[in-house]
Design an enzyme around this catalytic site. Structure first.
Site, mmCIF file in Angstrom:
data_model
loop_
_atom_site.group_PDB
_atom_site.id
_atom_site.type_symbol
_atom_site.label_atom_id
_atom_site.label_comp_id
_atom_site.label_asym_id
_atom_site.label_seq_id
_atom_site.Cartn_x
_atom_site.Cartn_y
_atom_site.Cartn_z
ATOM 1 N N HIS A 164 0.852 -1.187 0.000
ATOM 2 C CA HIS A 164 0.000 0.000 0.000
ATOM 3 C C HIS A 164 0.888 1.237 0.000
ATOM 4 C CE1 HIS A 164 -3.125 2.850 1.166
ATOM 5 N NE2 HIS A 164 -3.992 1.935 0.807
ATOM 6 N N ASP A 206 -7.926 -5.292 0.222
ATOM 7 C CA ASP A 206 -8.446 -6.167 -0.845
ATOM 8 C C ASP A 206 -8.124 -7.631 -0.634
ATOM 9 O OD1 ASP A 206 -7.593 -3.384 -2.613
ATOM 10 O OD2 ASP A 206 -9.630 -4.200 -2.691
HETATM 11 C C1 SDX Z 1 -6.269 0.077 -2.752
HETATM 12 O O1 SDX Z 1 -4.480 4.578 -1.986
HETATM 13 C C2 SDX Z 1 -5.390 3.953 -1.348
HETATM 14 O O2 SDX Z 1 -5.779 4.347 -0.231
HETATM 15 C C3 SDX Z 1 -5.989 2.774 -2.064
HETATM 16 C C4 SDX Z 1 -6.971 1.941 -1.276
HETATM 17 C C5 SDX Z 1 -8.224 2.707 -0.963
HETATM 18 O O3 SDX Z 1 -8.915 2.334 -0.007
HETATM 19 O O4 SDX Z 1 -8.577 3.614 -1.767
HETATM 20 O O5 SDX Z 1 -6.392 1.508 -0.043
HETATM 21 C C6 SDX Z 1 -7.412 0.703 -2.054
HETATM 22 O O6 SDX Z 1 -6.014 0.403 -3.879
HETATM 23 C C7 SDX Z 1 -5.407 -0.916 -2.008
HETATM 24 C C8 SDX Z 1 -4.200 -1.418 -2.876
HETATM 25 C C9 SDX Z 1 -4.721 -2.549 -3.751
HETATM 26 N N1 SDX Z 1 -3.681 -2.927 -4.757
HETATM 27 C C10 SDX Z 1 -3.068 -4.108 -4.704
HETATM 28 O O7 SDX Z 1 -3.195 -4.935 -3.802
HETATM 29 C C11 SDX Z 1 -2.167 -4.388 -5.918
HETATM 30 C C12 SDX Z 1 -0.812 -4.903 -5.433
HETATM 31 N N2 SDX Z 1 -0.097 -3.805 -4.757
HETATM 32 C C13 SDX Z 1 0.870 -3.044 -5.522
HETATM 33 O O8 SDX Z 1 0.476 -2.819 -6.859
HETATM 34 C C14 SDX Z 1 1.369 -1.811 -4.761
HETATM 35 O O9 SDX Z 1 1.680 -2.244 -3.489
HETATM 36 C C15 SDX Z 1 0.490 -0.571 -4.651
HETATM 37 C C16 SDX Z 1 0.047 -0.081 -5.970
HETATM 38 C C17 SDX Z 1 -0.699 -0.847 -3.791
HETATM 39 C C18 SDX Z 1 1.330 0.510 -3.969
HETATM 40 O O10 SDX Z 1 2.368 0.779 -4.825
HETATM 41 P P1 SDX Z 1 3.477 1.905 -4.484
HETATM 42 O O11 SDX Z 1 3.191 2.581 -3.199
HETATM 43 O O12 SDX Z 1 3.663 2.747 -5.691
HETATM 44 O O13 SDX Z 1 4.743 1.026 -4.193
HETATM 45 P P2 SDX Z 1 5.758 0.575 -5.281
HETATM 46 O O14 SDX Z 1 5.031 0.009 -6.465
HETATM 47 O O15 SDX Z 1 6.753 1.662 -5.496
HETATM 48 O O16 SDX Z 1 6.462 -0.658 -4.529
HETATM 49 C C19 SDX Z 1 7.552 -0.447 -3.646
HETATM 50 C C20 SDX Z 1 8.348 -1.754 -3.752
HETATM 51 C C21 SDX Z 1 8.739 -2.096 -5.187
HETATM 52 O O17 SDX Z 1 9.904 -2.908 -5.108
HETATM 53 P P3 SDX Z 1 11.373 -2.165 -5.361
HETATM 54 O O18 SDX Z 1 11.295 -1.544 -6.740
HETATM 55 O O19 SDX Z 1 11.491 -1.139 -4.242
HETATM 56 O O20 SDX Z 1 12.362 -3.277 -5.258
HETATM 57 O O21 SDX Z 1 7.531 -2.855 -3.304
HETATM 58 C C22 SDX Z 1 7.314 -3.743 -4.380
HETATM 59 C C23 SDX Z 1 7.621 -2.987 -5.653
HETATM 60 O O22 SDX Z 1 8.047 -3.881 -6.674
HETATM 61 N N3 SDX Z 1 5.911 -4.131 -4.311
HETATM 62 C C24 SDX Z 1 5.453 -5.369 -4.472
HETATM 63 C C25 SDX Z 1 4.060 -5.280 -4.249
HETATM 64 N N4 SDX Z 1 3.729 -4.029 -3.981
HETATM 65 C C26 SDX Z 1 4.875 -3.305 -4.024
HETATM 66 N N5 SDX Z 1 6.075 -6.542 -4.774
HETATM 67 C C27 SDX Z 1 5.286 -7.626 -4.861
HETATM 68 N N6 SDX Z 1 3.941 -7.643 -4.666
HETATM 69 C C28 SDX Z 1 3.307 -6.477 -4.350
HETATM 70 N N7 SDX Z 1 2.006 -6.483 -4.158
#
Ligand code: SDX
Length: 432
Positions: A310, A367
């Site tokens: 998140h 989720d």
């Molecule tokens: C919601 O914003 C909100 O409040 C949203 C929400 C709401 O109520 O409105 O809470 C609802 O959208 C919840 C999130 C649902 N999405 C998912 O579950 C999809 C999976 N999650 C990822 O796509 C991600 O964690 C996000 C999009 C939720 C957050 O992404 P960020 O903050 O941009 O983080 P990032 O992509 O920069 O990740 C940081 C690191 C990266 O690795 P490095 O490049 O630092 O090595 O963490 C890794 C990412 O690759 N990473 C993950 C991951 N999420 C982040 N690796 C594996 N699996 C994951 N799920």
């Protein structure tokens, strides 16, 4: 904002020029550096494409502390609200800032109840879609279409019209969502009933059929109500920011909420609950978990562990904890042994022991469990994000109302870092 004369100094080292910017602090949470004069003073923009360090607005609706795993609405914790309140009362709290008195509660409930029917013509709008259209594609369309039916509540400068549009949206969104579901399974639309509460009515419109009596299961209705509360609002997430930006151009509220639905649909946002179930089905069994954990960590593999991570929560997502409990409650009530739950809990256990997830503070989010509950209730995965948008509509409207009422409100118009081609002469086709 309370400006205690704190300032931030910016020095541009190649010119040696320094600039001062005021610092404001809110009632809680990080202070902000007011950079509204930055471009005028320095000729520079800030650069923050994902808005990771940008406060886009001032708000008093929802507060999130990602490090402490705190979520509160108008000062009330999500844990207390899910335990002691109900969705319609939380709607009132989000919209008006205070918990309603008995009279206010009765009046608001009556207003919402009496706006729950949709215009009969709208049914023909649904019929233009294929039965297998994704329900979210229908929701984007029919919510936007509301602006074609309610011309008497489009003038956002008229407080009365804003209020009516607010009530119409909160009241009609369950009817539209249920109709979307019924259309997808070829069953007749079910009218709302005024003797049922909000969550009961939604389950009734989804699962009853004209041919027999349908009695709403109170445990499922309570679980549905809790799921709606947990999804009601969440500060300036992608879809809420979309609604605010759309509303800043003074577009009508129905069109703005439709833009929020469109943004929520993405699998990185509200579409994640559907993606979690798809992922669990793809993993299939506990022994496959290590393979998928490996894939999630592989930068060359687009696979992500859906339902994990998140932007704000770098501790647990408080909503996931409540949903985990609700998951067990619903499955026990229905006597369902869903292998997806066992798989999800094992996946959570393994991931939370893995250095990659610990280092990046990737915890289960809202989720991760919601899909398992909704599937147990009988909803197809394609409806999961529809339910998220149903619940979040009141949050979007509350944020839209706050933005529209802001005396200094102006159209949102970000700038950019341009890295494209610089000016060059046109070359005619013969010379290319
Ligand atoms: C919601 O914003 C909100 O409040 C949203 C929400 C709401 O109520 O409105 O809470 C609802 O959208 C919840 C999130 C649902 N999405 C998912 O579950 C999809 C999976 N999650 C990822 O796509 C991600 O964690 C996000 C999009 C939720 C957050 O992404 P960020 O903050 O941009 O983080 P990032 O992509 O920069 O990740 C940081 C690191 C990266 O690795 P490095 O490049 O630092 O090595 O963490 C890794 C990412 O690759 N990473 C993950 C991951 N999420 C982040 N690796 C594996 N699996 C994951 N799920």
């Amino acid at each position: 904002m309370d400006n205690k004369e704190k300032t931030a100094t910016l020095t541009i080292n190649n010119t040696g020029e320094t600039y001062e910017f005021p610092i404001f602090d809110g009632s809680v949470g990080p202070d902000v550096i007011d950079i509204r004069s930055l471009y005028a003073q320095t000729g520079h923009f800030t650069y923050d494409p994902g808005f990771t360090s940008t406060a886009s607005c001032e708000s008093g609706i929802t507060y999130i502390d990602g490090d402490a795993g705190i979520l509160s609405h108008r000062g009330y914790s999500i844990e207390e609200l899910t335990e002691k309140s109900n969705y319609l009362e939380v709607c009132y709290l989000l919209l008006y800032g205070e918990l309603p008195s008995k009279e206010q509660n009765a009046d608001f409930t009556n207003k919402i109840t009496r706006h729950s029917l949709i215009h009969e013509q709208l049914q023909y709008f649904f019929r233009g879609f294929r039965r297998d259209a994704h329900p979210m594609s229908i929701m984007v369309a029919v919510i936007g279409a509301l602006s074609a039916f309610y011309h008497d509540s489009l003038d956002i400068n008229d407080l009365e019209q804003r209020e009516i549009a607010t009530h119409r949206l909160v009241a009609k969104i369950p009817t539209l969502a249920a109709s979307t579901y019924k259309y997808s399974i070829g069953q007749p639309f079910i009218y709302p009933r005024n003797d049922l509460n909000y969550a009961e009515n939604f389950l009734h419109m989804c699962f009853s059929v004209p041919t027999e009596e349908y009695v709403v299961n109170p445990v499922l209705a309570r679980a549905m109500d809790r799921i709606m509360i947990l999804h009601a609002d969440h500060e300036q997430n992608a879809s809420t920011s979309t609604v605010r930006l759309a509303g800043s151009s003074k577009a009508n509220p129905f069109a703005c909420i439709a833009s929020g639905v469109a943004s929520l649909w993405g699998p990185a946002h509200g579409g994640a609950n559907e993606a979690v179930l798809t992922m669990l089905e793809e993993i299939g069994s506990v022994d496959k978990i290590p393979e998928f954990i490996k894939r999630a960590k592989d930068k060359d593999d687009p696979f992500r562990l859906m339902g994990f991570g998140h932007r704000v929560y770098k501790n647990h997502d408080p909503r996931a904890g409540v949903l985990r409990g609700t998951c067990h409650e619903v499955l026990n009530e229905l006597g369902i042994e869903d292998p997806h739950l066992a798989l999800a809990m094992e996946l959570e256990r393994i991931a939370l022991e893995d250095e990659y997830f610990i280092k990046r503070k990737l915890f289960p989010n809202v989720d991760f469990y919601s899909g398992i509950i909704l599937k147990a209730m009988g909803f197809p995965t394609s409806m999961f994000t529809v339910l998220f948008s149903l619940s979040r509509t009141v949050g979007w409207i509350s944020q839209w109302k706050e933005m529209i009422a802001e005396p200094t409100q102006k159209i949102g118009r970000p700038r950019q870092l341009y890295t494209g081609a610089t000016t060059r002469p046109y070359v005619s086709l013969d010379d290319r």
